[in-house]
Design an enzyme around this catalytic site. Structure first.
Site, short mmCIF file in Angstrom:
data_model
loop_
_atom_site.label_atom_id
_atom_site.label_comp_id
_atom_site.label_asym_id
_atom_site.label_seq_id
_atom_site.Cartn_x
_atom_site.Cartn_y
_atom_site.Cartn_z
N ALA A 9 -6.38 1.20 -0.40
CA ALA A 9 -6.40 -0.02 -1.21
C ALA A 9 -6.84 0.31 -2.68
O ALA A 9 -7.29 -0.54 -3.38
CB ALA A 9 -7.37 -1.21 -0.67
N ARG A 15 3.50 -3.06 -10.75
CA ARG A 15 4.65 -4.00 -10.87
C ARG A 15 4.32 -5.37 -10.73
O ARG A 15 4.91 -6.53 -10.77
CB ARG A 15 5.79 -3.49 -10.05
CG ARG A 15 6.65 -2.61 -10.60
CD ARG A 15 7.72 -2.06 -9.60
NE ARG A 15 7.34 -1.49 -8.65
CZ ARG A 15 8.03 -1.30 -7.41
NH1 ARG A 15 8.89 -1.95 -7.22
NH2 ARG A 15 7.66 -0.51 -6.31
N GLY A 80 -2.84 10.27 -4.58
CA GLY A 80 -2.03 10.47 -3.25
C GLY A 80 -2.78 10.17 -2.07
O GLY A 80 -3.91 9.92 -2.12
N ARG A 315 -11.45 -32.05 2.38
CA ARG A 315 -11.98 -30.97 1.64
C ARG A 315 -13.14 -30.36 2.65
O ARG A 315 -13.37 -30.76 3.58
CB ARG A 315 -12.58 -31.18 0.32
CG ARG A 315 -11.36 -31.79 -0.82
CD ARG A 315 -11.95 -32.38 -2.04
NE ARG A 315 -13.02 -31.44 -2.66
CZ ARG A 315 -14.04 -31.82 -3.39
NH1 ARG A 315 -14.09 -33.13 -3.71
NH2 ARG A 315 -14.88 -31.00 -3.92
C1 UD1 Z 1 4.08 5.91 1.12
C2 UD1 Z 1 4.29 7.16 2.08
C3 UD1 Z 1 5.74 7.04 2.48
C4 UD1 Z 1 6.11 5.84 3.31
C5 UD1 Z 1 5.40 4.57 2.49
C6 UD1 Z 1 5.53 3.15 3.22
C7 UD1 Z 1 2.92 9.08 1.40
C8 UD1 Z 1 3.12 10.32 0.62
N1 UD1 Z 1 4.20 8.41 1.46
O1 UD1 Z 1 4.80 6.18 0.03
O2 UD1 Z 1 6.22 8.24 3.40
O3 UD1 Z 1 7.32 5.73 3.44
O4 UD1 Z 1 4.15 4.61 1.90
O5 UD1 Z 1 5.25 2.31 2.23
O6 UD1 Z 1 1.89 8.78 1.94
N2 UD1 Z 1 -2.94 4.65 -2.24
C9 UD1 Z 1 -4.16 4.75 -2.81
N3 UD1 Z 1 -4.42 6.04 -3.38
C10 UD1 Z 1 -3.78 6.73 -3.82
C11 UD1 Z 1 -2.28 6.50 -3.37
C12 UD1 Z 1 -1.97 5.46 -2.60
O7 UD1 Z 1 -5.19 4.23 -2.40
O8 UD1 Z 1 -4.08 7.88 -4.44
C13 UD1 Z 1 -2.69 3.54 -1.50
C14 UD1 Z 1 -1.88 2.56 -2.17
O9 UD1 Z 1 -2.69 1.50 -2.96
C15 UD1 Z 1 -1.12 1.73 -1.09
C16 UD1 Z 1 -0.87 2.96 0.01
O10 UD1 Z 1 -2.09 4.01 -0.35
O11 UD1 Z 1 -1.80 0.86 -0.40
C17 UD1 Z 1 0.47 3.59 -0.21
O12 UD1 Z 1 0.58 4.24 -1.51
P1 UD1 Z 1 2.14 4.12 -2.08
O13 UD1 Z 1 1.80 4.96 -3.56
O14 UD1 Z 1 2.56 2.82 -2.26
O15 UD1 Z 1 2.91 5.02 -1.35
P2 UD1 Z 1 4.43 5.32 -1.33
O16 UD1 Z 1 5.11 6.29 -2.46
O17 UD1 Z 1 5.13 3.90 -1.20
#
Ligand code: UD1
Ligand code: MG
Length: 451
Positions: A9, A15, A80, A315
């Site tokens: 999280a 966006r 990541g 309420r």
């Molecule tokens: C990720 C997956 C992808 C999958 C998709 C599904 C990876 C590399 N990719 O991509 O295979 O299809 O989710 O929705 O795992 N987050 C952190 N810290 C970070 C990066 C992310 O807490 O450094 C959290 C984000 O807040 C989010 C989740 O991890 O809740 C996923 O991250 P996001 O950047 O949305 O990954 P995707 O590129 O969508």
């Protein structure tokens, strides 16, 4: 076996165009993060760890409001998903059992799906949750050969052939804690995004001789939220599902699409909900109760046979016993209304108790606030409160007492007494007729003057 949830999280959610961290945007009036925590709670996890980054303070508060025991680890830079999970390494050192990774922005994963992932762990070292996507877009793709999960490729790094695959990665992972962190240590950031991908653990696990498996779920469960439009869609999906569940459980919704439910709304069998009713958090409506049109309820309890509305507002702390009647334009806050009592029209009842079978006349107000403090009004059983009574709290009306209409009650009234507090009435015979004549003559004169 014990399990630990790790919920990612830390992301900003650019966006969303918001000052609120993405995972705190509400669906059905609970932060998305809380939806994920509720789904994970089905495992009765020994540990719940939230990886927070953007808005960590607010995220911590929301997580701990839901579960005091939730632990927060910080990820200061979002490098990541593997880097994110890795932030929980220290907290989980010495933990023996499974780690289940959830996303804070994927609120609809069903508890049963998470259970199926853990069940699959009985036969596989690493379990991933996948789904068949109608439009696979930029999701990571699951590469499966001979029914065996080989690896996950991120869209950006996928070949043309891999991009044709429709089985996608949801992001959820179940794995033994020791193995998970061992694999994460080997992950590198040599990919198109320059990030540490959690998805790399599949290939690394296979290379080390571990067994991997993909459990699948319906695409609707993996719905992620990245924009306000997604948020609105997610809420609509939630509403549709929750209304369907109420109908399946024997609740009558006269016009289901106009009833807005909260994440935790409970309505018992044979209750009737008329159109345009809004439920805030923390409402329970028992069997056979009726909520009439255009009512707004939050943090309250409505017992069997009670009838609320139309146009009523309940309420937090409104506690209605059996067969209570709350009518139109009545607001009830932090008040217990005992069996069979009636507040039928145009009243405010706050910080009060009303005894069984009492009748509160139209326009009654409990004057509970003196500008600084709130005070209690206590109304006994079988009391008759006359219309337009002001009850200046703190004040008590004894059992079977009465107040005269229009009274301002500033002292306690004993059992069986009648309280009247209003100016004495004078009747002046013929006075109205004379006054009319006088006024009409005056008007006729001035009309003439204008012509
Ligand atoms: C990720 C997956 C992808 C999958 C998709 C599904 C990876 C590399 N990719 O991509 O295979 O299809 O989710 O929705 O795992 N987050 C952190 N810290 C970070 C990066 C992310 O807490 O450094 C959290 C984000 O807040 C989010 C989740 O991890 O809740 C996923 O991250 P996001 O950047 O949305 O990954 P995707 O590129 O969508
Ligand atoms: Mg995403």
């Amino acid at each position: 076996m014990s399990t630990a949830l790790v919920i990612l999280a830390a992301g900003k959610g650019t966006r969303m165009k918001s000052d609120l961290p993405k995972v705190l945007h509400p669906i059905a009036q609970a932060p998305m993060l809380v939806h994920a925590m509720r789904a994970g709670a089905v495992l009765d996890p020994e540990r719940t760890i939230i990886v927070a980054g953007h808005g960590a303070e607010q995220v911590t508060k929301a997580a701990q409001d839901f579960d005091e025991a939730a632990e927060i680890v910080l990820q200061n830079e979002q490098n990541g998903t593997a880097h994110a999970v890795n932030q929980a390494r220290e907290s989980l050192s010495g933990f023996e059992g499974d780690v289940v990774v959830l996303y804070g922005d994927t609120p609809f994963v069903q508890p049963d799906t998470i259970k199926r992932m853990l069940a699959a762990r009985a036969t596989h070292d690493l379990v991933i949750l996948g789904f068949e996507a109608a439009d696979p877009a930029r999701y990571g793709r699951l590469v499966v050969t001979n029914e065996s999960l080989e690896k996950i490729v991120e869209y950006k790094d996928a070949t043309k052939a891999e991009r044709e695959l429709t089985l996608c990665n949801s992001g959820l992972v179940a794995c033994d804690a020791g193995l998970l962190f061992e694999l994460i240590s080997q992950i590198k950031d040599d990919n198109a995004s320059g990030e540490y991908y959690l998805t790399d653990i599949v290939e690394l696990a296979r290379a080390a001789g571990h067994s991997t498996s993909a459990v699948t779920c319906d695409e609707s469960e993996t719905l992620g939220v990245n924009s306000r439009a997604d948020l609105a869609t997610a809420d609509a999906v939630f509403q549709k599902r929750a209304r369907g569940e109420l109908l399946d459980n024997g609740v009558t919704l006269m016009d289901p699409d106009t009833v807005y439910l909260a994440f935790d709304t409970y309505v018992g069998r044979d209750a009737l909900i008329e159109p345009n009713v809004v439920f805030g958090p923390g409402v329970t409506v028992e069997s056979g109760a009726t909520i009439r049109a255009f009512s707004h309820l939050e943090g309250c309890h409505v017992s069997r046979g009670a009838i609320v509305g139309p146009y009523a507002r309940l309420r937090p702390g409104a506690e209605l016993s059996e067969d209570v009647r709350i009518g139109n334009f009545v607001e009830i806050k932090n008040a217990e209304i005992a069996e069979g009592a009636k507040v039928n029209h145009l009243s405010y009842i706050g910080d009060a108790t009303i005894g069984a079978k009492s009748n509160i006349g139209a326009g009654t107000i409990t004057c509970n606030y003196d500008g600084v403090m709130k005070h209690q009004t206590t109304i006994g059983q079988g009391v008759f409160v006359g219309s337009n009574t002001m009850l200046v709290a703190p004040v008590t009306l004894g059992d079977e007492s009465m107040t005269a209409s229009g009274s301002v009650i500033t002292k306690n009234v004993e059992d069986g007494a009648l309280a009247i507090a209003r100016a004495p009435l004078k009747i002046k015979s013929g006075f109205a007729r004379k006054l009319f004549e006088l006024l009409r003559a005056k008007k006729a004169k001035s009309d003439k003057g204008q012509n």
